[in-house]
Design a protein around this motif. Structure first.
Motif, PDB file in Angstrom:
ATOM      1  N   LYS A  62       0.627  -1.082  -0.060  1.00  0.00           N
ATOM      2  CA  LYS A  62       0.086   0.060   0.027  1.00  0.00           C
ATOM      3  C   LYS A  62       0.935   1.111  -0.081  1.00  0.00           C
ATOM      4  O   LYS A  62       0.388   2.209  -0.713  1.00  0.00           O
ATOM      5  N   ALA A  63       1.923   1.181   0.860  1.00  0.00           N
ATOM      6  CA  ALA A  63       2.832   2.417   0.952  1.00  0.00           C
ATOM      7  C   ALA A  63       3.564   2.660  -0.422  1.00  0.00           C
ATOM      8  O   ALA A  63       3.567   3.732  -0.801  1.00  0.00           O
ATOM      9  N   MET A  64       4.065   1.575  -1.017  1.00  0.00           N
ATOM     10  CA  MET A  64       4.735   1.778  -2.282  1.00  0.00           C
ATOM     11  C   MET A  64       3.811   1.988  -3.402  1.00  0.00           C
ATOM     12  O   MET A  64       4.352   2.722  -4.451  1.00  0.00           O
ATOM     13  N   HIS A  65       2.626   1.741  -3.476  1.00  0.00           N
ATOM     14  CA  HIS A  65       1.642   2.102  -4.334  1.00  0.00           C
ATOM     15  C   HIS A  65       1.492   3.620  -4.746  1.00  0.00           C
ATOM     16  O   HIS A  65       1.676   3.993  -5.810  1.00  0.00           O
ATOM     17  N   GLY A  66       1.172   4.139  -3.467  1.00  0.00           N
ATOM     18  CA  GLY A  66       1.047   5.490  -3.543  1.00  0.00           C
ATOM     19  C   GLY A  66       2.304   6.401  -3.894  1.00  0.00           C
ATOM     20  O   GLY A  66       2.327   7.316  -4.412  1.00  0.00           O
ATOM     21  N   LEU A  67       3.403   5.811  -3.060  1.00  0.00           N
ATOM     22  CA  LEU A  67       4.657   6.366  -3.499  1.00  0.00           C
ATOM     23  C   LEU A  67       5.076   6.384  -4.874  1.00  0.00           C
ATOM     24  O   LEU A  67       5.125   7.568  -5.364  1.00  0.00           O
TER      25      LEU A  67
END
Length: 99
Positions: A62-67
């Motif tokens: 989830k964190a890498m998706h938005g980043l």
């Protein structure tokens, strides 16, 4: 699902996007930028849009998706519009001119 990550990135006219493995290259009128993306995150170009997809709902994904969606969006804006800064001077005693 991530509110930032699920948004597609529109590719403006004059900008080309090339994806080779886990490296995304964006070329435009102003320059060229590259970004290495985590191999677990999928980046796809469809119908003049860039889509960033994640494999699961794990916290890391989830964190890498938005980043990575934000990084690629900033790359597209950078090679098409360029960098602009707007300054606002507030107060007394400043002598500023726009050149």
């Amino acid at each position: 699902m991530s509110r930032i990550g699920k948004l597609p990135i529109e590719i403006p006219a004059g900008v080309t996007v090339e994806i080779k493995g886990d490296v995304v290259t964006v070329k435009g009128t102003i320059g060229e930028l590259t970004q290495k993306v985590d191999p677990e995150i999928d980046v796809v170009v469809e119908d003049n849009q860039i889509l960033v997809k994640r494999p699961s709902d794990a916290k890391k994904h989830k964190a890498m998706h938005g980043l990575y969606r934000s990084l690629i969006n900033n790359m597209v804006e950078g090679v098409s519009k360029g960098f602009e800064i707007k300054l606002e001077l507030v107060g007394v005693g400043y002598r500023a001119e726009n050149q």
